[in-house]
Motif scaffolding. Structure first.
Motif, PDB file in Angstrom:
ATOM      1  N   ALA A 171       1.041  -0.603  -0.049  1.00  0.00           N
ATOM      2  CA  ALA A 171      -0.022  -0.111   0.396  1.00  0.00           C
ATOM      3  C   ALA A 171       0.851   1.163   0.273  1.00  0.00           C
ATOM      4  N   LEU A 172       0.501   2.386  -0.627  1.00  0.00           N
ATOM      5  CA  LEU A 172       1.311   3.459  -0.481  1.00  0.00           C
ATOM      6  C   LEU A 172       0.535   3.498   1.029  1.00  0.00           C
ATOM      7  N   LYS A 173       1.890   5.261   0.784  1.00  0.00           N
ATOM      8  CA  LYS A 173       2.209   5.269   2.613  1.00  0.00           C
ATOM      9  C   LYS A 173       1.563   6.589   3.430  1.00  0.00           C
ATOM     10  N   ASP A 174       0.296   7.033   2.271  1.00  0.00           N
ATOM     11  CA  ASP A 174      -0.960   7.322   3.165  1.00  0.00           C
ATOM     12  C   ASP A 174      -1.760   6.576   3.387  1.00  0.00           C
ATOM     13  N   GLY A 175      -2.165   5.563   3.093  1.00  0.00           N
ATOM     14  CA  GLY A 175      -2.720   4.464   2.822  1.00  0.00           C
ATOM     15  C   GLY A 175      -2.065   3.703   4.018  1.00  0.00           C
TER      16      GLY A 175
END
Length: 72
Positions: A23-27
């Motif tokens: 997953a991307l960092k924000d998620g």
């Protein structure tokens, strides 16, 4: 379960949320559980098993609490 910035708000609101390993960092920062498996590689199954395990732990704890109350 989500994996990017668009999902972060929902992940923050959910009582139990997860992201796949890739997953991307924000998620990932918004989720409460990060799977060891990547998306399309078993992350949903891993999260489902995690939910079932947490449910069983909660039931066991409730049963233990009930037993302890009866032994006052």
């Amino acid at each position: 379960m989500g994996n990017d910035r668009a999902d972060a708000t929902c992940l923050n609101l959910a009582g139990l949320s997860a992201v796949p390993a890739d997953a991307l960092k924000d998620g990932a920062n918004a989720a409460k559980y990060t799977c060891r498996q990547a998306a399309w590689m078993g992350a949903v199954r891993e999260f489902a098993e995690h939910v079932l395990l947490q449910t069983e732990k909660a039931k066991t704890q409730m049963k233990q609490d009930w037993i302890d109350r009866n032994n006052f």
